[in-house]
Design a protein around this motif. Structure first.
Motif, mmCIF file in Angstrom:
data_model
loop_
_atom_site.group_PDB
_atom_site.id
_atom_site.type_symbol
_atom_site.label_atom_id
_atom_site.label_comp_id
_atom_site.label_asym_id
_atom_site.label_seq_id
_atom_site.Cartn_x
_atom_site.Cartn_y
_atom_site.Cartn_z
ATOM 1 N N PRO A 126 0.695 -1.398 -0.049
ATOM 2 C CA PRO A 126 0.001 -0.156 -0.035
ATOM 3 C C PRO A 126 0.944 1.316 -0.165
ATOM 4 O O PRO A 126 2.042 1.383 0.225
ATOM 5 C CB PRO A 126 -0.988 -0.132 1.202
ATOM 6 C CG PRO A 126 0.004 -0.804 2.155
ATOM 7 C CD PRO A 126 0.492 -1.930 1.191
ATOM 8 N N LEU A 127 0.153 2.425 -0.217
ATOM 9 C CA LEU A 127 1.007 3.636 -0.391
ATOM 10 C C LEU A 127 1.287 4.161 1.091
ATOM 11 O O LEU A 127 0.343 3.757 2.028
ATOM 12 C CB LEU A 127 -0.081 4.802 -1.170
ATOM 13 C CG LEU A 127 -0.046 4.497 -2.578
ATOM 14 C CD1 LEU A 127 -1.140 5.280 -3.434
ATOM 15 C CD2 LEU A 127 1.354 4.669 -3.431
ATOM 16 N N TRP B 117 7.242 3.572 3.346
ATOM 17 C CA TRP B 117 7.770 3.077 2.386
ATOM 18 C C TRP B 117 6.966 3.111 1.199
ATOM 19 O O TRP B 117 5.764 2.441 1.192
ATOM 20 C CB TRP B 117 8.486 1.877 2.743
ATOM 21 C CG TRP B 117 9.298 1.328 1.575
ATOM 22 C CD1 TRP B 117 8.856 0.641 0.350
ATOM 23 C CD2 TRP B 117 10.633 1.561 1.265
ATOM 24 N NE1 TRP B 117 9.824 0.057 -0.269
ATOM 25 C CE2 TRP B 117 11.063 0.749 0.214
ATOM 26 C CE3 TRP B 117 11.774 1.860 2.054
ATOM 27 C CZ2 TRP B 117 12.394 0.817 -0.441
ATOM 28 C CZ3 TRP B 117 12.955 1.985 1.559
ATOM 29 C CH2 TRP B 117 13.284 1.188 0.513
ATOM 30 N N HIS B 118 7.454 3.714 -0.012
ATOM 31 C CA HIS B 118 6.488 3.778 -1.326
ATOM 32 C C HIS B 118 6.769 2.526 -1.966
ATOM 33 O O HIS B 118 7.921 2.316 -2.025
ATOM 34 C CB HIS B 118 6.591 5.293 -1.957
ATOM 35 C CG HIS B 118 5.749 5.626 -2.920
ATOM 36 N ND1 HIS B 118 5.984 5.115 -4.248
ATOM 37 C CD2 HIS B 118 4.717 6.449 -3.121
ATOM 38 C CE1 HIS B 118 4.979 5.366 -4.971
ATOM 39 N NE2 HIS B 118 4.175 6.270 -4.244
ATOM 40 N N PRO B 119 5.822 1.986 -2.702
ATOM 41 C CA PRO B 119 6.247 1.008 -3.558
ATOM 42 C C PRO B 119 7.356 1.269 -4.591
ATOM 43 O O PRO B 119 7.870 0.559 -5.203
ATOM 44 C CB PRO B 119 4.763 1.013 -4.226
ATOM 45 C CG PRO B 119 3.907 1.221 -3.479
ATOM 46 C CD PRO B 119 4.379 2.515 -2.640
ATOM 47 N N LEU C 121 23.750 -4.240 -4.563
ATOM 48 C CA LEU C 121 22.845 -4.893 -3.816
ATOM 49 C C LEU C 121 21.564 -3.901 -3.507
ATOM 50 O O LEU C 121 21.789 -2.660 -3.019
ATOM 51 C CB LEU C 121 23.393 -5.484 -2.379
ATOM 52 C CG LEU C 121 22.461 -5.664 -1.443
ATOM 53 C CD1 LEU C 121 21.829 -6.970 -1.587
ATOM 54 C CD2 LEU C 121 23.146 -5.614 0.097
ATOM 55 N N SER C 122 20.420 -4.303 -3.785
ATOM 56 C CA SER C 122 19.228 -3.519 -3.381
ATOM 57 C C SER C 122 18.305 -4.284 -2.795
ATOM 58 O O SER C 122 18.143 -5.244 -2.915
ATOM 59 C CB SER C 122 18.637 -2.689 -4.826
ATOM 60 O OG SER C 122 18.323 -3.886 -5.842
ATOM 61 N N VAL C 123 17.712 -3.304 -1.832
ATOM 62 C CA VAL C 123 16.472 -3.929 -1.010
ATOM 63 C C VAL C 123 15.184 -3.343 -1.107
ATOM 64 O O VAL C 123 15.130 -2.174 -1.436
ATOM 65 C CB VAL C 123 16.934 -4.262 0.536
ATOM 66 C CG1 VAL C 123 18.001 -5.065 0.729
ATOM 67 C CG2 VAL C 123 17.408 -2.659 1.035
ATOM 68 N N ASP C 124 13.998 -3.844 -0.963
ATOM 69 C CA ASP C 124 12.695 -3.086 -1.056
ATOM 70 C C ASP C 124 11.915 -3.862 -0.054
ATOM 71 O O ASP C 124 12.101 -5.062 0.540
ATOM 72 C CB ASP C 124 12.425 -3.322 -2.462
ATOM 73 C CG ASP C 124 11.086 -2.431 -3.087
ATOM 74 O OD1 ASP C 124 10.718 -1.851 -2.105
ATOM 75 O OD2 ASP C 124 11.161 -2.272 -3.994
ATOM 76 N N MET C 125 10.771 -3.404 0.142
ATOM 77 C CA MET C 125 9.579 -4.074 0.677
ATOM 78 C C MET C 125 10.031 -4.122 2.140
ATOM 79 O O MET C 125 9.927 -5.455 2.826
ATOM 80 C CB MET C 125 8.927 -5.327 0.285
ATOM 81 C CG MET C 125 8.288 -5.160 -1.200
ATOM 82 S SD MET C 125 7.981 -7.004 -1.826
ATOM 83 C CE MET C 125 6.745 -7.367 -0.529
ATOM 84 N N PRO C 126 10.016 -3.190 3.094
ATOM 85 C CA PRO C 126 10.323 -3.495 4.537
ATOM 86 C C PRO C 126 9.286 -3.848 4.964
ATOM 87 O O PRO C 126 8.165 -3.385 4.920
ATOM 88 C CB PRO C 126 11.047 -1.872 4.952
ATOM 89 C CG PRO C 126 10.132 -0.894 4.159
ATOM 90 C CD PRO C 126 10.066 -1.635 2.650
#
Length: 481
Positions: free
Chosen positions: A131-132, A139-141, A160-165
């Motif tokens: 979600p926004l 954290w924004h998508p 290295l990249s990370v997303d979706m905390p």
């Protein structure tokens, strides 16, 4: 390891948090260890990125790897199945990551790309299904957190990249420091893997060159327990050994003619080890196979001791039989030239000293050859020289040798001439040469003066024998016909 801050929390909560982090770190460190041990790179990177997102509290992670040819490829993806399907194996267009890193916010060694910073024109896109955010720290998508991975000289080797905390918020100081720590571990392991990859590529290039070259190559031992033992040999060296009647090769010195002092491996090993600047060069004659005993040039390069457990050398063995033949042969007549006469005379002298019957050296000179060149031209003169060379070679016996000295002079080394047969043999040679020679419709007549010097136990030197034969030839030339 530096202490990781845990923020303002109770002591018990801090202990629980650290214990959870240590549990999450275990698979990361195991994967890094496998990379350092040259395990499969892609499999190890997958374990690394999975461990990192678990330890740092993210739901997705990606590793881009810069290969040795300069291309960048996504080689590891952790997170939802859709992310792996959309990203794994894709190549990142040139300049995209450089542009992102330039625009990103600097968080220590990390780079944060908030949503709306860049719009990448790439053929593949994956946006997490989250979600926004409802708060400024949410954290924004389209947010992305990167950790560039560099080699020692500042060369970019991966990202290295990370997303979706998991908590839906931008990382706090603890998460950032932990991510920096783990990125540093991945960076070190990638450097080691990159060096190992380049080493393997270099070794493969050497192996292909080693096998494909027409020059015989091998690795020999210089250890006193087994000097000159061949540890490795290419196909070309096998062919040289086969020509010498010695296949397969076990010890390099076994290929040499037994009369060579270096046929003793200890003797030759010492010569190679003591060569100036660690490079030994020599021309050697090999054992006789089914035909002529081949000549080879041997170049042995001693390897530094720190590169091997025992003394070793790379050896190159090149067949130079044809080259030596060309260098020692007269191009006009095909006879052995002046450079080989000394060897022929020396061999005849040594044979007599060893008990063989006396031999002889003949010096031969065409009479009035200059007039043939002057009247009929040099092509006619060349034809006469070739014809005389052929007649001389046809008259000598097996074991005898004919040489062209230069100009209109020839020499013949006769082995084991029976008593009383030298003069008749000389007369027969002179008569055979004196026959008419046809050239372009003309019949050219030539004669030859011959001087003989006996090779017996009284001969003291090669030069003395040559002088005696030369003097006898001029005496024959002055003799009335």
């Amino acid at each position: 390891m530096a202490e990781i801050p845990v923020g303002r929390c109770s002591h018990g909560h801090a202990v629980d948090q650290r214990a959870a982090v240590l549990r999450a770190l275990s698979p990361v460190l195991d994967a890094v260890g496998r990379m350092n041990a040259s395990a499969d790179l892609t499999t190890s990177l997958q374990s690394v990125v999975e461990g990192i997102i678990e330890a740092t509290g993210f739901g997705a992670g990606v590793i881009d790897y810069v290969r040795t040819d300069g291309t960048m490829e996504i080689v590891a993806v952790a997170g939802p199945p859709g992310a792996r399907e959309a990203l794994l194996g894709k190549e990142v267009p040139a300049g995209v990551l450089d542009h992102e890193l330039e625009l990103a916010q600097r968080w220590g060694r990390l780079r944060f790309l908030p949503h709306g910073t860049v719009t990448n024109d790439v053929p593949y896109v994956w946006t997490p299904d989250i979600p926004l955010p409802e708060t400024p720290d949410g954290w924004h998508p389209d947010d992305c957190l990167l950790a560039p991975l560099y080699a020692g000289a500042g060369e970019l080797i991966g990202v290295l990249s990370v997303d979706m905390p998991v908590n839906g918020r931008r990382p706090d100081a603890f998460q950032r420091q932990l991510l920096e720590l783990l990125a540093g571990q991945a960076e070190t392991a990638l450097q080691n893997a990159r060096r190992a990859s380049r080493l393997r590529a270099s070794e493969e290039s050497f192996r292909l060159a080693f096998e494909a070259t027409a020059v015989g190559m091998g690795m020999i031992s210089l250890d006193h327990r087994g000097p000159l033992r061949l540890l490795q040999a290419n196909r070309a060296l096998g062919r040289i050994a086969e020509a010498a009647g010695h296949e397969p090769v076990g010890v390099l010195s076994d290929l040499l003619d037994p009369s060579d002092p270096d046929h003793d491996p200890d003797h030759w090993g010492r010569a190679i080890r003591s060569a100036p600047a660690g490079v030994y060069r020599a021309e050697k004659q090999l054992r006789g196979g089914s035909g002529e005993r081949p000549w080879v040039q041997v170049v042995a390069t001693v390897l530094p001791l720190h590169t091997t457990e025992t003394g070793r050398a790379i050896v190159q063995v090149e067949d130079i039989t044809e080259r030596r033949h060309r260098a020692a042969s007269d191009p006009l007549t095909g006879l052995a030239n002046r450079a080989r006469l000394d060897d022929g005379v020396t061999a005849a002298i040594e044979a007599v000293r060893a008990g063989a019957p006396p031999g002889a050296l003949l010096f031969c000179d065409l009479d009035d050859f200059k007039s043939i060149n002057d009247v009929f031209g040099h092509l006619a003169g060349d034809a006469v020289l070739r014809a005389c060379a052929g007649r001389l070679a046809a008259q000598v016996r097996t074991g005898d040798s004919v040489f062209r000295m230069g100009g209109d002079e020839f020499a013949i080394v006769l082995r084991a001439v029976p008593p009383g047969e030298l003069d008749p043999l000389v007369d027969r040679i002179k008569k055979m040469v004196a026959g008419p020679i046809d050239h372009e419709g003309r019949r050219l007549a030539v004669t030859m003066s011959v001087g003989a010097a006996v090779i017996d136990g009284s001969v003291c030197s090669v030069d003395g024998l040559l002088a005696a034969a030369d003097s006898a030839m001029y005496a024959d030339k002055r003799r009335p016909v």
